[in-house]
Design a protein around this motif. Structure first.
Motif, PDB file in Angstrom:
ATOM      1  N   PHE A 113      32.072  35.932  40.508  1.00 30.95           N
ATOM      2  CA  PHE A 113      33.611  36.057  40.906  1.00 30.95           C
ATOM      3  C   PHE A 113      34.322  35.339  39.842  1.00 30.95           C
ATOM      4  N   GLU A 114      33.981  34.338  39.277  1.00 28.78           N
ATOM      5  CA  GLU A 114      34.964  33.552  38.464  1.00 28.78           C
ATOM      6  C   GLU A 114      35.248  34.282  37.284  1.00 28.78           C
ATOM      7  N   ALA A 115      36.478  34.206  36.930  1.00 30.67           N
ATOM      8  CA  ALA A 115      36.917  35.103  35.535  1.00 30.67           C
ATOM      9  C   ALA A 115      36.274  34.412  34.383  1.00 30.67           C
ATOM     10  N   GLY A 116      35.691  35.401  33.524  1.00 30.92           N
ATOM     11  CA  GLY A 116      35.016  35.034  32.355  1.00 30.92           C
ATOM     12  C   GLY A 116      34.045  36.156  31.886  1.00 30.92           C
ATOM     13  N   THR A 117      33.263  35.761  31.029  1.00 28.00           N
ATOM     14  CA  THR A 117      32.286  36.730  30.590  1.00 28.00           C
ATOM     15  C   THR A 117      30.933  36.201  30.774  1.00 28.00           C
ATOM     16  N   TYR A 118      30.231  37.405  31.321  1.00 29.95           N
ATOM     17  CA  TYR A 118      28.672  37.185  31.506  1.00 29.95           C
ATOM     18  C   TYR A 118      27.927  37.970  30.813  1.00 29.95           C
ATOM     19  N   THR A 119      26.842  37.462  29.910  1.00 29.03           N
ATOM     20  CA  THR A 119      26.183  38.206  29.029  1.00 29.03           C
ATOM     21  C   THR A 119      24.768  37.953  29.109  1.00 29.03           C
ATOM     22  N   PHE A 120      24.026  39.068  29.138  1.00 30.02           N
ATOM     23  CA  PHE A 120      22.414  38.821  29.189  1.00 30.02           C
ATOM     24  C   PHE A 120      22.060  40.137  28.238  1.00 30.02           C
ATOM     25  N   GLU A 121      20.654  40.125  27.900  1.00 32.76           N
ATOM     26  CA  GLU A 121      19.879  41.222  27.089  1.00 32.76           C
ATOM     27  C   GLU A 121      19.091  41.735  27.977  1.00 32.76           C
ATOM     28  N   PRO A 176      40.961  37.617  34.603  1.00 33.82           N
ATOM     29  CA  PRO A 176      41.624  36.763  35.577  1.00 33.82           C
ATOM     30  C   PRO A 176      42.581  37.465  36.849  1.00 33.82           C
ATOM     31  N   ARG A 177      42.275  37.180  37.806  1.00 33.15           N
ATOM     32  CA  ARG A 177      43.054  37.917  38.861  1.00 33.15           C
ATOM     33  C   ARG A 177      43.322  37.193  40.031  1.00 33.15           C
ATOM     34  N   SER A 178      44.394  36.955  40.439  1.00 35.06           N
ATOM     35  CA  SER A 178      45.081  36.159  41.699  1.00 35.06           C
ATOM     36  C   SER A 178      45.778  37.019  42.440  1.00 35.06           C
ATOM     37  N   ASN A 232      42.083  33.778  44.084  1.00 37.40           N
ATOM     38  CA  ASN A 232      41.888  33.474  42.528  1.00 37.40           C
ATOM     39  C   ASN A 232      40.793  33.253  41.828  1.00 37.40           C
ATOM     40  N   ASN A 233      40.498  33.903  40.979  1.00 37.75           N
ATOM     41  CA  ASN A 233      39.019  33.735  40.325  1.00 37.75           C
ATOM     42  C   ASN A 233      39.007  32.615  39.179  1.00 37.75           C
ATOM     43  N   GLU A 234      40.341  31.836  39.075  1.00 41.84           N
ATOM     44  CA  GLU A 234      40.036  30.841  38.190  1.00 41.84           C
ATOM     45  C   GLU A 234      40.443  29.540  38.998  1.00 41.84           C
ATOM     46  N   SER A 235      39.979  28.458  38.395  1.00 46.36           N
ATOM     47  CA  SER A 235      40.449  27.063  38.825  1.00 46.36           C
ATOM     48  C   SER A 235      42.224  27.054  38.986  1.00 46.36           C
ATOM     49  N   PHE A 236      42.727  26.510  40.092  1.00 50.41           N
ATOM     50  CA  PHE A 236      44.258  26.737  40.005  1.00 50.41           C
ATOM     51  C   PHE A 236      44.843  25.791  40.836  1.00 50.41           C
ATOM     52  N   GLN A 258      57.086  22.779  43.230  1.00 48.32           N
ATOM     53  CA  GLN A 258      56.382  21.691  43.584  1.00 48.32           C
ATOM     54  C   GLN A 258      55.001  22.033  43.855  1.00 48.32           C
ATOM     55  N   LYS A 259      54.188  21.132  43.360  1.00 45.07           N
ATOM     56  CA  LYS A 259      52.763  21.449  43.563  1.00 45.07           C
ATOM     57  C   LYS A 259      52.367  20.963  45.162  1.00 45.07           C
ATOM     58  N   ILE A 260      51.565  21.734  45.883  1.00 42.91           N
ATOM     59  CA  ILE A 260      51.020  21.480  47.109  1.00 42.91           C
ATOM     60  C   ILE A 260      49.588  21.424  47.346  1.00 42.91           C
ATOM     61  N   LEU A 261      48.916  22.173  46.446  1.00 41.52           N
ATOM     62  CA  LEU A 261      47.572  22.369  46.539  1.00 41.52           C
ATOM     63  C   LEU A 261      47.071  22.073  45.068  1.00 41.52           C
ATOM     64  N   PHE A 262      46.030  21.042  45.017  1.00 44.69           N
ATOM     65  CA  PHE A 262      45.679  20.292  43.659  1.00 44.69           C
ATOM     66  C   PHE A 262      44.049  20.955  43.528  1.00 44.69           C
ATOM     67  N   ASN A 263      43.728  21.164  42.188  1.00 45.71           N
ATOM     68  CA  ASN A 263      42.384  21.499  41.809  1.00 45.71           C
ATOM     69  C   ASN A 263      41.730  22.420  42.621  1.00 45.71           C
ATOM     70  N   GLY A 264      42.387  23.614  42.855  1.00 48.52           N
ATOM     71  CA  GLY A 264      41.804  24.579  43.758  1.00 48.52           C
ATOM     72  C   GLY A 264      40.546  25.241  43.140  1.00 48.52           C
ATOM     73  N   THR A 265      39.696  25.708  43.416  1.00 47.62           N
ATOM     74  CA  THR A 265      38.697  26.169  42.773  1.00 47.62           C
ATOM     75  C   THR A 265      38.532  27.794  43.241  1.00 47.62           C
ATOM     76  N   PRO A 266      37.787  28.830  42.279  1.00 48.43           N
ATOM     77  CA  PRO A 266      37.702  29.926  42.565  1.00 48.43           C
ATOM     78  C   PRO A 266      37.561  30.495  44.056  1.00 48.43           C
ATOM     79  N   VAL A 267      38.507  31.256  44.664  1.00 47.53           N
ATOM     80  CA  VAL A 267      38.190  31.565  46.013  1.00 47.53           C
ATOM     81  C   VAL A 267      38.866  32.912  46.337  1.00 47.53           C
ATOM     82  N   LEU A 268      38.108  33.665  47.336  1.00 43.08           N
ATOM     83  CA  LEU A 268      38.484  34.734  47.783  1.00 43.08           C
ATOM     84  C   LEU A 268      39.151  35.045  48.918  1.00 43.08           C
TER      85      LEU A 268
END
Length: 478
Positions: A311-319, A345-347, A384-388, A431-441
């Motif tokens: 789910f987390e935004a980024g690149t997953y690679t394997f061979e 990245p999507r939110s 959000n699939n990034e930390s936010f 104004q910030k009301i949520l700190f250090n949110g982790t990827p969540v659906l």
């Protein structure tokens, strides 16, 4: 003289018998490139017979009515495989006289060279001599060479299995040796990946992909393997880990066993990937017409594994390492495919209709003295699939009345979240009301709205009417 004549005839007979016993078969090695590419095969001039003595054709009485040289299949209408029940039709191989003693025979009057022909159980003429010896029809001593051809259409229409296909041929001229021989098609044992795609790129650009409850299927490129022998398909991952790099450049890993490999039909069985080779063939791939087998590999992820691990935004690679191995394990062909799964990245912030309006009614003395607070359950649904971090702001610094600005400051309203003791005064500045949110659906947030006593008391004496302000929630990736 009679005794000498008999002696000479005896010697001649022995020599002829010796030549016949040394019949030389015609071997035609067919290159795998012609088979796999389905391109026409044409041989170099190939010796089929030897003519040590003759210089002219057989003619009947008074030198008219020639006997045409012929080939006849005496083993049937097909080329038969040496070690299996497979065969090839006689139309597979075409042939034409190339030379006799280094040159084509004389055609003279009405003689001619037939075009490319195929063997048959009836006699097929490979040259048409002139009608009479008087017209000079003759040839040179030496090798009798033919050119052989397999048309491209025959490679597409038939299956060429590794080994030798043979047909027994008889020819009708006693002085040409051998009188009987085999024509043998030699098919090499080979397996070759015909498709050479080395990278598969998959992009995920919608959060809805993670809301599906069904298995996620990622189709790889069509795989085509050219082969002259039966084979099984083995596969593995190059590593036990999937390499991950987040959208912010942070590295990580995922377990390769979360992914299963299979196919879009019955050609492949479905198994979880590992770093060890496994046979994915429920049955071996047999040699088929055209000598190519194709299938479409697919990757499978359960909805839960997909959501939890990818789910987390980024690149997953394997061979992936594929290995087409003959059923007798004598030959194999490897193919590697790098798979890259990129999650963009999507939110999303959604507010259900039931939570779009928050109303404060001031109609008692206590409301003005003590202020008011409301908790709106699941008012905001976050994905959000990034930390936010989550921010809130107002559209203006003051409440409005009937669309007109008043002197009631927006900061009398404070915003907080269930589970947090911090309430943030509302401002036109985010104004910030949520700190250090982790990827969540689809995480539901209970939002707390508070007008504290000081803010409520500032409303004393204000006109008895409705005052409003708009709020906006937003993300900032971290």
């Amino acid at each position: 003289m009679k005794t000498m004549r008999s002696f000479l005839i005896g010697i001649f007979t022995v020599c002829c018998g010796s030549t016949v016993t040394k019949a030389q078969d015609v071997y035609l090695s067919i290159p795998e490139n012609n088979i796999f590419n389905r391109s026409e095969f044409t041989s170099v001039p190939t010796r089929v017979m030897i003519n040590p003595n003759r210089t002219n054709w057989d003619y009947t009485f008074f030198g008219f009515g020639p006997t045409a040289p012929t080939f006849t299949s005496v083993s049937g209408p097909n080329f038969t495989h040496s070690s299996s029940a497979f065969n090839l039709p006689s139309s597979t191989l075409l042939w034409q006289l190339e030379s006799m003693g280094g040159q084509l025979p004389s055609t003279g009057l009405s003689g001619y060279l037939p075009g490319f022909q195929q063997f048959n159980t009836s006699a097929i003429r490979w040259f048409e001599p002139p009608a009479s010896i008087l017209f000079g029809g003759g040839f040179y001593r030496g090798n009798i060479n033919f050119t052989f051809k397999i048309p491209a259409s025959q490679f597409a229409a038939n299956s060429y299995r590794a080994g030798n296909y043979s047909m027994d041929i008889s020819q009708n001229y006693n002085d040409f040796t051998p009188r009987n021989f085999k024509t043998i098609l030699v098919i090499p044992s080979s397996i070759r990946w015909f498709t050479t795609s080395l990278t598969k790129y998959i992009e995920i650009s919608s959060l809805n992909d993670y809301r599906s409850t069904g298995t996620r299927v990622f189709t790889l490129d069509n795989a085509e393997i050219a082969h002259t022998t039966d084979f099984n398909l083995w596969a593995k991952a190059a590593s036990t880990n999937i390499q991950f790099t987040s959208s912010k450049g942070v590295p990580g890993t995922r377990n390769i066993s979360n992914i299963k490999l299979g196919g879009n039909g019955s050609a492949l069985t479905t198994k979880a990937l590992s770093a060890s080779f496994q046979n994915f063939s429920p049955a071996s791939f047999g040699v088929v017409a055209g000598n190519r087998s194709s299938f479409i590999p697919e990757l499978y992820l359960s909805a839960e594994d997909f959501k939890n691990n990818f789910f987390e935004a980024g690149t997953y690679t394997f061979e992936l390492n594929f290995n087409a191995t003959s059923t007798d394990n004598s030959i194999n062909s490897l193919q590697n495919t790098a798979v890259q799964l990129k999650v963009l990245p999507r939110s999303e912030i959604t507010i259900p209709n039931s939570g779009r309006n928050v109303n404060f009614n001031f109609n008692t003395a206590s409301h003005y003295t003590n202020g008011q607070s409301q908790m709106i359950p699941n008012q905001i649904v976050l994905s959000n699939n990034e930390s936010f971090e989550l921010y809130v702001k107002s559209d203006e610094n003051y409440f409005k009345k009937g669309g007109l600005q008043t002197n009631i400051n927006s900061n009398i309203l404070q915003i907080g979240m269930d589970g947090s003791s911090v309430d943030t005064p509302l401002s036109k500045t985010p104004q910030k009301i949520l700190f250090n949110g982790t990827p969540v659906l689809d995480r539901g947030l209970n939002i707390r709205y508070t007008i504290p006593p000081a803010g409520a008391q500032s409303l004393v004496g204000k006109e008895n009417t409705t005052y409003s302000i708009n709020l906006y929630y937003s993300f900032t990736a971290i």
